[in-house]
Scaffold this motif. Structure first.
Motif, PDB file in Angstrom:
ATOM      1  N   ASN A 199       0.750  -1.236  -0.066  1.00 54.58           N
ATOM      2  CA  ASN A 199      -0.048  -0.135   0.033  1.00 54.58           C
ATOM      3  C   ASN A 199       0.853   1.404  -0.031  1.00 54.58           C
ATOM      4  OD1 ASN A 199      -2.744  -0.979   2.308  1.00 54.58           O
ATOM      5  ND2 ASN A 199      -2.113  -1.870   0.293  1.00 54.58           N
ATOM      6  N   ILE A 200       1.983   1.111   0.550  1.00 52.74           N
ATOM      7  CA  ILE A 200       2.686   2.492   1.161  1.00 52.74           C
ATOM      8  C   ILE A 200       4.056   2.563   0.152  1.00 52.74           C
ATOM      9  CG2 ILE A 200       3.699   4.068   2.633  1.00 52.74           C
ATOM     10  CD1 ILE A 200       0.795   3.375   3.147  1.00 52.74           C
ATOM     11  N   ILE A 201       4.687   1.467   0.146  1.00 52.44           N
ATOM     12  CA  ILE A 201       6.053   1.541  -0.451  1.00 52.44           C
ATOM     13  C   ILE A 201       5.814   1.061  -1.838  1.00 52.44           C
ATOM     14  CG2 ILE A 201       8.488   0.788  -0.119  1.00 52.44           C
ATOM     15  CD1 ILE A 201       7.654   2.129   2.246  1.00 52.44           C
ATOM     16  N   GLY A 202       5.119   0.172  -2.117  1.00 54.73           N
ATOM     17  CA  GLY A 202       5.184  -0.540  -3.472  1.00 54.73           C
ATOM     18  C   GLY A 202       5.027   0.127  -4.767  1.00 54.73           C
ATOM     19  N   HIS A 203       4.397   1.397  -4.498  1.00 54.77           N
ATOM     20  CA  HIS A 203       4.239   2.378  -5.652  1.00 54.77           C
ATOM     21  C   HIS A 203       5.496   2.694  -6.574  1.00 54.77           C
ATOM     22  CE1 HIS A 203       3.206   6.638  -7.030  1.00 54.77           C
ATOM     23  NE2 HIS A 203       2.360   5.767  -7.896  1.00 54.77           N
ATOM     24  N   HIS A 204       6.522   2.632  -5.685  1.00 54.84           N
ATOM     25  CA  HIS A 204       7.859   2.854  -6.272  1.00 54.84           C
ATOM     26  C   HIS A 204       8.845   1.561  -5.990  1.00 54.84           C
ATOM     27  CE1 HIS A 204       6.739   6.958  -6.340  1.00 54.84           C
ATOM     28  NE2 HIS A 204       6.614   6.894  -4.973  1.00 54.84           N
ATOM     29  N   ASN A 205       8.373   0.470  -6.760  1.00 58.81           N
ATOM     30  CA  ASN A 205       8.995  -0.631  -6.528  1.00 58.81           C
ATOM     31  C   ASN A 205      10.243  -0.830  -7.122  1.00 58.81           C
ATOM     32  OD1 ASN A 205       7.847  -2.888  -5.120  1.00 58.81           O
ATOM     33  ND2 ASN A 205       6.571  -3.436  -6.929  1.00 58.81           N
ATOM     34  N   LYS A 206      10.419  -0.010  -8.328  1.00 62.75           N
ATOM     35  CA  LYS A 206      11.674  -0.332  -9.142  1.00 62.75           C
ATOM     36  C   LYS A 206      12.809   0.338  -8.248  1.00 62.75           C
ATOM     37  CE  LYS A 206      10.309  -2.340 -12.905  1.00 62.75           C
ATOM     38  NZ  LYS A 206      10.444  -3.723 -13.168  1.00 62.75           N
ATOM     39  N   GLN A 207      12.499   1.625  -7.710  1.00 63.54           N
ATOM     40  CA  GLN A 207      13.391   2.453  -7.082  1.00 63.54           C
ATOM     41  C   GLN A 207      13.785   1.737  -5.636  1.00 63.54           C
ATOM     42  OE1 GLN A 207      15.415   4.694  -7.372  1.00 63.54           O
ATOM     43  NE2 GLN A 207      15.376   6.183  -5.565  1.00 63.54           N
ATOM     44  N   THR A 208      12.593   1.213  -5.000  1.00 59.10           N
ATOM     45  CA  THR A 208      12.944   0.354  -3.754  1.00 59.10           C
ATOM     46  C   THR A 208      13.926  -0.879  -3.889  1.00 59.10           C
ATOM     47  OG1 THR A 208      10.676   0.820  -3.085  1.00 59.10           O
ATOM     48  CG2 THR A 208      11.699  -0.756  -1.785  1.00 59.10           C
ATOM     49  N   ALA A 209      13.614  -1.544  -5.047  1.00 58.61           N
ATOM     50  CA  ALA A 209      14.657  -2.716  -5.423  1.00 58.61           C
ATOM     51  C   ALA A 209      15.979  -2.274  -5.513  1.00 58.61           C
ATOM     52  CB  ALA A 209      14.185  -3.214  -6.512  1.00 58.61           C
ATOM     53  N   ARG A 210      16.202  -0.891  -5.907  1.00 59.79           N
ATOM     54  CA  ARG A 210      17.621  -0.349  -6.133  1.00 59.79           C
ATOM     55  C   ARG A 210      18.110  -0.181  -4.872  1.00 59.79           C
ATOM     56  NH1 ARG A 210      15.632   1.597 -11.112  1.00 59.79           N
ATOM     57  NH2 ARG A 210      14.606   3.508 -10.239  1.00 59.79           N
ATOM     58  N   ILE A 211      17.369   0.513  -3.858  1.00 57.44           N
ATOM     59  CA  ILE A 211      17.681   1.055  -2.719  1.00 57.44           C
ATOM     60  C   ILE A 211      17.887  -0.295  -1.881  1.00 57.44           C
ATOM     61  CG2 ILE A 211      17.037   1.956  -0.703  1.00 57.44           C
ATOM     62  CD1 ILE A 211      15.807   4.283  -2.536  1.00 57.44           C
ATOM     63  N   LEU A 212      17.075  -1.308  -2.015  1.00 58.66           N
ATOM     64  CA  LEU A 212      17.485  -2.303  -1.359  1.00 58.66           C
ATOM     65  C   LEU A 212      18.725  -3.215  -1.603  1.00 58.66           C
ATOM     66  CD1 LEU A 212      13.890  -4.103  -0.987  1.00 58.66           C
ATOM     67  CD2 LEU A 212      15.139  -2.831   0.917  1.00 58.66           C
ATOM     68  N   ASP A 213      19.149  -3.022  -2.886  1.00 62.40           N
ATOM     69  CA  ASP A 213      20.320  -3.556  -3.335  1.00 62.40           C
ATOM     70  C   ASP A 213      21.719  -2.719  -2.663  1.00 62.40           C
ATOM     71  OD1 ASP A 213      19.643  -5.556  -4.711  1.00 62.40           O
ATOM     72  OD2 ASP A 213      19.598  -4.599  -6.755  1.00 62.40           O
ATOM     73  N   LYS A 214      21.461  -1.645  -2.898  1.00 60.62           N
ATOM     74  CA  LYS A 214      22.383  -0.629  -1.938  1.00 60.62           C
ATOM     75  C   LYS A 214      22.444  -1.048  -0.491  1.00 60.62           C
ATOM     76  CE  LYS A 214      21.550   3.943  -1.547  1.00 60.62           C
ATOM     77  NZ  LYS A 214      21.358   5.317  -1.742  1.00 60.62           N
ATOM     78  N   LEU A 215      21.667  -0.934   0.309  1.00 59.79           N
ATOM     79  CA  LEU A 215      21.628  -1.339   1.595  1.00 59.79           C
ATOM     80  C   LEU A 215      21.833  -2.863   1.797  1.00 59.79           C
ATOM     81  CD1 LEU A 215      18.191   0.466   2.960  1.00 59.79           C
ATOM     82  CD2 LEU A 215      20.727   1.384   2.746  1.00 59.79           C
TER      83      LEU A 215
END
Ligand code: FEO
Length: 398
Positions: A199-215
């Motif tokens: 609901n909250i984060i999934g809107h920006h899935n691609k960006q989230t995936a990039r950030i999770l890779d970084k973290l």
């Protein structure tokens, strides 16, 4: 002293508050089990508050904060995300500690002014990789723009591996005594974590995936998010879950969402569901969009790789309760999903086209079908539904 504060590690305190009053997060997403707003206080050579809470719960928060900081001054207040659920108590803190140095990035400064008309007397602007030295602890900053807002960032204490992750790795649901992940059953809250993510984060899935890779390159030993529990034992569980949702690693199954006025479209969906099962699909989840809130349907869409949307025609368009959900999802990217659709109409045949456009917007893989049922279901429609079910079953991999 009625205020709850928990020492997570020496001189690192959890200052979370539970909100069981607010019915909907962002006045949109149901909070069936409430939500927690977390803040953290570090008492080092320099004192440092990491994020605050929503204004409706500021009293409990400031009480806990005062208990802990006592007569010391507050040196730093890090604002990792200034959405009102975390920046609600910023003004109160600044009134009491006018000389506090507010720590944020360029966007933080802009949004503080835009939303709250706040211009801190002292503002430390940080960039990717900058380090704030508190004495024993040193916090390194990583920008996480658009996860969840433009100014969002996280910080990492390298010696102890503590990640202050703001919205990332958060969850719906209050913290009911169990502050740590190993004090509760993960399976009890997993669906609420995914509902929050979707609901909250999934809107920006691609960006989230990039950030999770970084973290993921950090040696994380503890995660302190601004919603939900603190992770210290099952770090891999929450990181893997978030990563799989961001990268849309989906289970085989079909979510079938419909909008029906008098039950005709609903009846067609039941027939179609049977065709899916006859083709080997063992998980079919049917939702009446007029009855089930989009929050719960979207949660299931983030779980399964098949999506079918069906609607009757209402004033030449998709039934409004269903179109509300489609509107929420129109900017999401579901490029790992297989999508099918069909419509039913009396005198205006435009709805099926809207449903197809929705599939195109979300970048799903569309199964071509052209099922636009005029009034009563007829034999030729039935054959098309059978074919769609067969194609869907094959495409989702059963
Ligand atoms: Fe929890 Fe994006 O605010």
């Amino acid at each position: 002293m009625n205020n709850l504060h928990i020492e997570l590690k020496k001189n690192l305190y959890y200052l979370g508050v539970n909100d069981r009053d607010t019915p909907r997060f962002e006045n949109l997403w149901p909070l069936e089990y409430g939500v927690a707003y977390n803040s953290y206080l570090i008492l080092d050579k320099y004192t440092c508050l990491v994020d605050t809470v929503r204004i409706n719960k500021a009293e409990g928060f400031t009480g806990s904060f005062s208990d802990l900081i006592g007569n010391r001054n507050l040196d730093y207040m890090i604002l990792q995300h200034v959405e009102p659920d975390h920046a609600g108590a910023v003004s109160m803190i600044m009134e009491k500690y006018p000389d506090v140095t507010v720590v944020g990035n360029k966007q933080t400064k802009r949004l503080l002014k835009t939303f709250y008309d706040i211009e801190p007397k002292k503002f430390l602007e940080v960039k990717e990789g900058d380090v704030l030295d508190l004495g024993e602890r040193k916090l390194k900053f990583f920008l996480t723009s658009m996860v969840h807002w433009p100014e969002s960032m996280v910080c990492f204490e390298e010696n102890e591996g503590i990640l202050f992750s703001q919205d990332i790795f958060g969850s719906f649901g209050t913290v009911d005594g169990s502050v740590f992940d190993d004090e509760m059953e993960y399976k009890r809250i997993k669906s609420e974590i995914r509902r929050y993510y979707s609901n909250i984060i999934g809107h920006h899935n691609k960006q989230t995936a990039r950030i999770l890779d970084k973290l993921s390159k950090l040696d994380i030993k503890m995660i302190c998010p601004v919603h939900g529990i603190v992770w210290r034992t099952y770090i891999d569980t929450i990181v893997d879950a978030y990563t799989s949702w961001a990268k849309m690693k989906l289970e085989k199954g079909v979510v079938l969402v419909y909008g029906s006025m008098y039950g005709m479209t609903e009846a067609i969906c039941d027939i179609f569901a049977r065709f899916l099962v006859e083709n080997g699909v063992t998980t079919v989840k049917i939702f009446d969009a007029s009855k089930t809130h989009p929050s719960y349907i979207i949660n299931q869409i983030f779980k399964y790789n098949g999506l079918v949307v069906a609607s009757t025609t209402y004033n030449q368009h998709v039934l409004p309760c269903l179109s509300g959900m489609l509107n929420i999802l129109r900017d999401y990217t579901f490029d790992n999903h297989i999508y099918g659709h069909f419509a039913e109409y009396g005198w205006s045949s435009t709805t099926n086209k809207e449903l197809k456009e929705f599939g195109e917007n979300i970048k799903a893989k569309i199964i071509e079908s052209d099922i636009n049922i005029h009034g009563k279901l007829r034999e030729e429609d039935m054959e098309k539904l059978k074919k769609l079910a067969k194609d869907m079953a094959k495409a989702i991999g059963v």
